[in-house]
Design a protein around this motif. Structure first.
Motif: not given
Length: 458
Positions: A1-22
């Motif tokens: 399994m990819d250890q970096n969350p960018l490669g394994s975490e749910k896309i919607s969760t990632l987009l929220k965590s990166f997009a909101v601060p951006s």
């Protein structure tokens, strides 16, 4: 399994965590200009608003430089992290930072040296020029700080710390917002005070971004990383060119728009200064919506870049489509505000004569009529840069502003007068949207094919 969350975490969760601060960071960046515009409008009047409008190209050019280096470095950094090549990633980051410092100093020097002729080129009239010279002469001093902060913020997001990237921008904006009324109304410094407040805010943001250079989580920056490298520099600028040229195109549009409004406004009942002041309000109000869209695209960038580098094409496609869906929701809200409450929005920026309000409301409703689909082109251009397709990103960057909007601004007024300038906006938005749909549709088809081949082991 990819250890970096960018490669394994749910896309919607990632987009929220990166997009909101951006989004928060880019909104704050827009607020630097908006806050100045509001307080200057209240304390100086519409000539002050016109002065900030003709000075605005200095800021868009500054952002173009920051995107050229920052987005280019961050996109390459994300791809090489996805490939597991951390040492190469460190070299890209260090070289990018060196480029930011050099570019910032050169830009400030050139702007100060040619200040007055540039302001005239940007559309300043005799009445507006004295205000613009005082304002732009000061904000240029902060341009090296702004280039560094924006560029490093992109690298911080790519390193997986979007919240800190956001804080860098928010802290400076808070300082700017506090100092604006103190300097303008308390010390009676007028437009000079607004410019000083902006630079002081940028100083704090710069200090916070600089502090992060020793805190990168996935790489370690050593002295050798900061040595200028021509090959790395060209690679960075090749990737960042589409995002950068999009800002350059915005600058060209602003210059052509200002001069067209001045020319055709003089032949109308509005005169030269009213259209110039109204344009500044409408464009900077729209910049708030665009900053949300740019924040979404920046939040998408590390997700798309990492997964493309890792060969996870289904996740690349999913991240893009989810970003587009959220963009349409945000743009629909903006459309409703611009069409239903234009007079209330304009009043925030101060009072003026009835003709001023009449033209500003007309400008907002017509020029921003197709804003609901405008973000698709912005996000699609960023998408191509994130997956190493800068030429396609470049084409999309140029479609609305250079290929469509500028020619329309020059041609339509020949038949419709100043109304033709306003009609150019929605027509350009529609044509750029159609081009984006065609280009991205083909690319998503290629990604789907690649994902199927990868799953089948071919």
């Amino acid at each position: 399994m990819d250890q970096n969350p960018l490669g394994s975490e749910k896309i919607s969760t990632l987009l929220k965590s990166f997009a909101v601060p951006s989004i928060t960071a880019t909104l704050v960046g827009s607020l630097y200009n908006i806050v100045d515009q509001i307080f200057i409008g209240q304390g100086v009047g519409y000539l002050g608003n016109a002065a900030t409008n003709v000075s605005y190209p200095f800021s868009t050019i500054c952002l173009a430089i920051a995107l050229l280096i920052g987005i280019g470095s961050a996109s390459r950094f994300s791809v090489f992290l996805g490939k597991g090549e951390r040492e190469r990633g460190a070299m890209i980051v260090g070289n990018g930072i060196s480029l930011m410092v050099l570019a910032g100093m050169l830009y400030m020097a050139a702007g100060e040296l040619f200040l007055t002729p540039l302001l005239k080129l940007f559309g300043a009239t005799k009445e507006v020029l004295p205000y613009a010279e005082r304002y732009a002469g000061i904000i240029l001093l902060g341009m090296p700080l702004l280039i560094f902060t924006n560029g490093v913020s992109s690298l911080i997001r790519a390193d997986g710390k979007p919240k800190y990237s956001m804080l860098c921008m928010v802290a400076g904006a808070i300082v700017n917002t506090i100092l604006d009324p103190v300097f303008i109304f308390g010390f009676h410094w007028g437009i000079t005070g607004a410019a000083l407040a902006t630079v002081f805010g940028q100083m704090l943001s710069f200090a916070m971004a600089f502090r992060y250079l020793w805190r990168f989580g996935h790489i370690r920056l050593e002295r050798k990383c900061f040595r200028p490298n021509l090959k790395e520099s060209l690679g960075t600028m090749y990737i960042g060119i589409s995002s950068s040229l999009n800002q350059i195109a915005i600058t060209l549009v602003q210059v052509v728009l200002n001069n067209s409004l001045t020319c055709y406004g003089a032949a109308s009942e509005y005169g030269s200064e009213i259209p110039l002041a109204a344009c500044g309000i409408v464009m900077k109000t729209n910049a708030i919506l665009l900053s949300v869209i740019v924040g979404l695209s920046q939040g998408m960038q590390p997700i798309v870049g990492y997964n493309f580098g890792a060969g996870k094409y289904d996740r690349v496609k999913g991240a893009y489509l989810l970003t587009i869906r959220w963009n349409l929701v945000v743009s629909a809200a903006g459309f409703m505000l611009f069409q239903l409450f234009p007079r209330q929005i304009v009043r925030i920026f101060g009072d003026g004569e009835p003709l001023y309000f009449s033209f500003a409301v007309l400008f907002m409703r017509i020029f921003l009529f197709m804003v609901i689909i405008n973000g698709v082109q912005v996000i699609s251009s960023s998408f191509f840069s994130s997956i190493g397709r800068p030429l396609k990103g470049l084409v999309l960057s140029m479609t609305r502003q250079v290929f469509f909007l500028i020619p329309l601004i020059l041609i339509l007024p020949l038949w419709f007068g100043i109304l033709g300038v306003l009609l150019a906006g929605p027509i350009a938005d529609l044509t750029a949207f159609l081009v984006s749909v065609v280009l991205v549709g083909k690319e998503l088809g290629f990604l789907s094919t690649g994902a199927r081949l990868r799953k089948s082991g071919k």
